[in-house]
Design an enzyme around this catalytic site. Structure first.
Site, short mmCIF file in Angstrom:
data_model
loop_
_atom_site.label_atom_id
_atom_site.label_comp_id
_atom_site.label_asym_id
_atom_site.label_seq_id
_atom_site.Cartn_x
_atom_site.Cartn_y
_atom_site.Cartn_z
N LYS A 183 40.61 40.93 37.51
CA LYS A 183 41.72 41.82 36.92
C LYS A 183 41.01 43.36 36.80
O LYS A 183 41.63 44.35 36.86
CB LYS A 183 42.47 41.52 35.91
CG LYS A 183 43.46 40.38 36.27
CD LYS A 183 44.23 40.03 34.94
CE LYS A 183 45.42 39.09 35.47
NZ LYS A 183 44.91 37.57 35.49
C1 LIG Z 1 45.44 36.63 36.24
C2 LIG Z 1 44.43 35.45 36.65
C3 LIG Z 1 44.74 34.89 37.70
C4 LIG Z 1 46.15 34.65 38.55
O1 LIG Z 1 45.98 35.69 39.33
P1 LIG Z 1 47.58 36.27 39.95
O2 LIG Z 1 47.21 37.55 40.53
O3 LIG Z 1 48.38 36.40 39.01
O4 LIG Z 1 48.06 35.20 41.05
C5 LIG Z 1 44.00 33.50 38.21
N1 LIG Z 1 42.60 33.31 37.43
C6 LIG Z 1 42.52 34.36 36.40
C7 LIG Z 1 41.19 34.00 35.50
C8 LIG Z 1 43.37 35.16 35.77
O5 LIG Z 1 42.86 36.03 34.75
#
Ligand SMILES: *Cc1c(COP(=O)(O)O)cnc(C)c1O
Length: 437
Positions: free
Chosen positions: A107
């Site tokens: 993210k």
């Molecule tokens: C947010 C997140 C996901 C999911 O990603 P999306 O884009 O919502 O599908 C998977 N793994 C981790 C560690 C995350 O923080």
């Protein structure tokens, strides 16, 4: 770049408008009016570019002249300042490590790019931007660290007390400066409800310029395409020109960005949508029925989403070609027991520790390769979305011992927690915001 709402194909807004609104009034999601196809020369020679160079080329093709080249380059060089390597674990099994940024999760790509784009678009003398975000862990850390010190912005993060890991909490609460953390005595859903209500409150909107930083913002989606191109570049360097990606999915932003990259010409043969028990999409791919459900709690809690917001974007990219969608994306789902087993198998096979989300992507890739008898020239790449140290509770002692503590953690360990405790009532949250304006 012009964007339309998935609920109204004839609408059209600028990139700047889409970034600040996050979501159109009609509750659709913004999508580019035209998705540029990158030239073959660039795609075939990806292995001669660095990650920031790739990011710049991709972003420039998408954004056009919304941000002049020199400014865009500065934003990218500042935002994408960490690596995203692919690491070979066995023949045709590569892990794409997306956890080398400040919050140790993928993210960071979205949050760092979005924060800089927002700050870039803020004009002098404009009201400070107030970002409200509810988090179950990873989003808040990425947004906090992404906006930390960004001029004319302030971030307020709501997180559920006792429901985030120690490292996640440190990332949320030790920043100071323009970042405030609120520890809510409730669940993630309570945090989200408070934020949602704040966005509809007239008095708060009068006083503050409120913005959300959630994963549906187009400025979070775009930078997530960069690492798919970059992973392909690294596969090319290893003599592999055929790839499949396995993506641990919750809200489907990450895999949605991969599919956007594919639309731009990245030659991916298959996307594997790997989920936990929240399997709305794998069920849809199997049965053709899209049936959102309330989310259930799992070990891979960043993927506990019963009605993935970004799915409408993916569906929109295939609105005239549903069969193509079903050919490109295949779903796999695993429960907690299978997740734990996968963590152990990865450790036993490769002495490598994966977080629970990543474990699901690995298992899906292995099952896919076996089910489809994939040929020896196809590289399988699974995405590692977070560093395992963020989820210490799922590992036994033997595996825990093998988790390296990254520098980012060492730096916050000694810092003091700064958080305000609040209940789940909106009046209390509102009063806090007004009093601390
Ligand atoms: C947010 C997140 C996901 C999911 O990603 P999306 O884009 O919502 O599908 C998977 N793994 C981790 C560690 C995350 O923080």
């Amino acid at each position: 770049m012009k964007l339309y709402s998935t609920n109204n194909p004839s609408s059209s807004v600028s990139f700047k408008e889409a970034v600040f609104n996050s979501m159109p009034q009609d509750k659709g999601l913004y999508m580019p009016v035209s998705i540029p196809r990158l030239d073959d020369k660039f795609i075939n020679n990806l292995d001669s570019y660095t990650l920031p160079e790739i990011a710049f080329h991709v972003a420039q093709n998408l954004l056009g002249d919304d941000i002049p080249a020199a400014d865009l380059k500065a934003i990218i060089d500042d935002a994408i300042n960490f690596y995203a390597p692919i690491v070979e674990l066995e023949e045709n099994v590569y892990v794409l490590e997306l956890f080398h940024g400040p919050s140790l999760a993928f993210k960071d790509f979205g949050a760092r790019f979005m924060s800089r784009v927002m700050s870039y678009f803020l004009e002098e003398g404009e009201k400070q931007l107030d970002i409200l975000v509810a988090t179950s862990g990873d989003t808040g850390g990425a947004v906090a660290l992404g906006f930390l010190g960004v001029p004319n912005t302030r971030v307020t993060i709501l997180y559920p007390k006792g429901k985030v890991s120690q490292i996640q909490e440190l990332q949320l609460t030790t920043n100071g400066q323009n970042i405030r953390a609120i520890e809510v005595d409730g669940t993630f859903d309570d945090c989200q409800a408070l934020v949602k209500q704040a966005f509809t409150d007239a008095e708060l909107n009068e006083k503050f310029r409120l913005t959300s930083a959630n994963s549906i913002n187009i400025a979070r989606l775009i930078p997530q395409t960069f690492y798919y191109f970059n992973a392909y570049a690294q596969a090319l360097k290893q003599g592999k020109s055929r790839v499949v990606f396995s993506v641990p999915s919750g809200n489907f932003g990450n895999i949605g960005a991969g599919i956007l990259a594919w639309k731009m010409g990245l030659p991916v043969e298959q996307f594997i949508a790997a989920t936990n028990a929240n399997d709305t999409v794998p069920e849809f791919l199997k049965t053709g029925v899209y049936q959102p459900k309330p989310s259930v709690a799992t070990l891979s809690n960043a993927m506990d989403v019963g009605n993935p917001s970004n799915w409408v974007r993916i569906a929109d990219m295939f609105k005239d070609k549903p069969e193509q969608l079903k050919a490109l994306i295949i779903g796999y789902r695993y429960d907690d027991e299978e997740t734990l087993k996968a963590i152990h198998q990865v450790f036993d096979h490769y002495k490598y520790v994966v977080c629970p989300h990543t474990a699901i992507a690995w298992q899906a890739l292995k099952d896919y390769q076996q089910d489809k008898h994939t040929s020896a020239d196809v590289a399988g790449i699974f995405l590692s979305t977070a560093h395992p140290c963020k989820f210490p509770d799922v590992f036994d002692e033997e595996i825990s011992k093998h988790i390296d503590m990254p520098e980012q953690v060492k730096a916050i360990r000694s810092k003091q927690k700064l958080a305000v405790e609040l209940g789940t009532d909106f009046a209390g949250f509102k009063e806090y915001l007004l009093k601390n304006g």
